[in-house]
Enzyme design. Structure first.
Site, mmCIF file in Angstrom:
data_model
loop_
_atom_site.group_PDB
_atom_site.id
_atom_site.type_symbol
_atom_site.label_atom_id
_atom_site.label_comp_id
_atom_site.label_asym_id
_atom_site.label_seq_id
_atom_site.Cartn_x
_atom_site.Cartn_y
_atom_site.Cartn_z
ATOM 1 C CG ASN A 38 -8.202 7.010 -42.234
ATOM 2 O OD1 ASN A 38 -8.044 8.100 -42.788
ATOM 3 N ND2 ASN A 38 -9.395 6.509 -41.959
ATOM 4 C CE LYS A 40 -10.010 7.703 -38.450
ATOM 5 N NZ LYS A 40 -10.818 7.215 -37.344
ATOM 6 C CG HIS A 121 -13.406 5.160 -42.232
ATOM 7 N ND1 HIS A 121 -14.077 5.674 -41.149
ATOM 8 C CD2 HIS A 121 -12.236 4.672 -41.757
ATOM 9 C CE1 HIS A 121 -13.322 5.521 -40.065
ATOM 10 N NE2 HIS A 121 -12.205 4.918 -40.412
ATOM 11 C CD GLU A 123 -14.017 8.295 -38.744
ATOM 12 O OE1 GLU A 123 -13.279 8.831 -39.593
ATOM 13 O OE2 GLU A 123 -13.573 7.761 -37.709
ATOM 14 C CD GLU A 191 -10.939 0.998 -39.853
ATOM 15 O OE1 GLU A 191 -9.884 1.302 -39.295
ATOM 16 O OE2 GLU A 191 -11.626 1.809 -40.482
ATOM 17 N N GLY A 197 -11.239 5.093 -32.368
ATOM 18 C CA GLY A 197 -11.040 6.340 -31.628
ATOM 19 C C GLY A 197 -11.496 6.295 -30.185
ATOM 20 C CB SER A 237 -8.251 1.691 -30.205
ATOM 21 O OG SER A 237 -9.275 2.655 -30.125
#
Ligand code: 13P
Length: 274
Positions: A38, A40, A121, A123, A191, A197, A237
């Site tokens: 991904n 992003k 996701h 985010e 996730e 991250g 991660s």
């Protein structure tokens, strides 16, 4: 082997037994390892050329590889990526067309030959306020338009520390289960938000526990067949250094990789499954 394991899962379901043995049996029967990168909101054409250059050789043919690309570069990546790499959008809306400024539709993705989309996701959920219901509607709409979907779920740190991991993960999956019947073209990406991250990867045991519990939940709440066959990726991660141990867990069927998917080590992650 396949049919025997499936049959076990069915039998256990029919008897209302939480039969982990039946589900683990299923793991040996060929859920193809699937690794997504991904990207992003990262990459320029020059960087994309480099990333794709790194992926031109050395990829394990037994692993399905998908790159999640910013919308503006989808067409470019489609034209440049080797044939063994699938291309995914990172979002799409739940309508074919219309007055939805800034959105793209499954129809448009299909039109340029893109067959995958990442939906839900964290985010998108956290920064752009996407609800469980909206994510589920998008998943259903994308599937009905012939796209394959990586559907993301996962708990925040606060939720994990509050002992709510399963509650959240099951709730997010239930929202999708309410809207779809056929899970053939769905990959679930677990996730944990606290691992994204942050460099704080879930341990192989932590990830395996959630994957196993989710598969069990699906056996009870969707079907034994779907529980045995649906692929569940871990994301958060993942690196070249930790991927092998994670990949050795019986219910981890691949990864969704953020930062490391922009680096040469992504090849090692694709090849993590021994
Ligand atoms: P990182 O691998 O950078 O933690 O990101 C994970 C992710 O969000 C993939 O979708």
């Amino acid at each position: 082997m396949k049919s025997v394991c499936r049959a076990n899962a069915y039998v256990s379901e029919a008897h209302g037994i939480k039969n982990q043995e039946a589900l683990q049996c299923s793991n040996t029967m060929g859920r193809k390892f699937v690794v997504g990168g991904n990207w992003k909101m990262n990459g320029t054409k020059a960087q994309i050329n480099e990333i794709l250059g790194n992926l031109k050789s050395g990829l394990n043919a037994d692993t399905e590889v998908i790159v999640g690309v910013p919308a503006i570069y989808l067409d470019y990546v489609k034209s440049q990526a080797p044939a063994n790499i699938e291309v995914a959008a990172q979002n799409c809306y739940k309508a074919d067309k219309g007055a939805f400024t800034g959105e793209i539709s499954p129809l448009m993705l299909k039109d340029i030959g893109v067959n995958w989309v990442i939906l839900g996701h964290s985010e998108r959920r956290q920064i752009f306020g996407e609800s469980d219901d909206l994510v589920a509607e998008k998943v259903a709409f994308a599937l009905s338009n012939g796209l394959k979907v990586i559907a993301c779920i996962g708990e925040t740190l606060e939720e994990r520390e509050g002992g709510k991991t399963n509650e959240v993960v099951f709730r997010q999956t239930q929202a999708i289960a309410n809207k779809i019947k056929d899970w053939t073209n769905v990959v679930i990406a677990y996730e944990p938000v606290w691992a994204i991250g942050t460099g704080k990867t879930a341990t192989p045991e932590q990830a395996q526990e959630v994957h196993k519990d989710l598969r069990q939940w699906m056996s009870t709440n969707v079907s034994g067949d779907v529980a045995s066959s649906v692929r569940i990726q871990y994301g958060g991660s993942v690196t070249g250094a930790n991927c092998k141990q994670l990949a050795s867990q019986p219910d981890i069927d691949g990864f969704l990789v953020g930062g490391a998917s922009l680096k040469p080590e992504f090849v090692d992650i694709v090849n993590a499954k021994q």
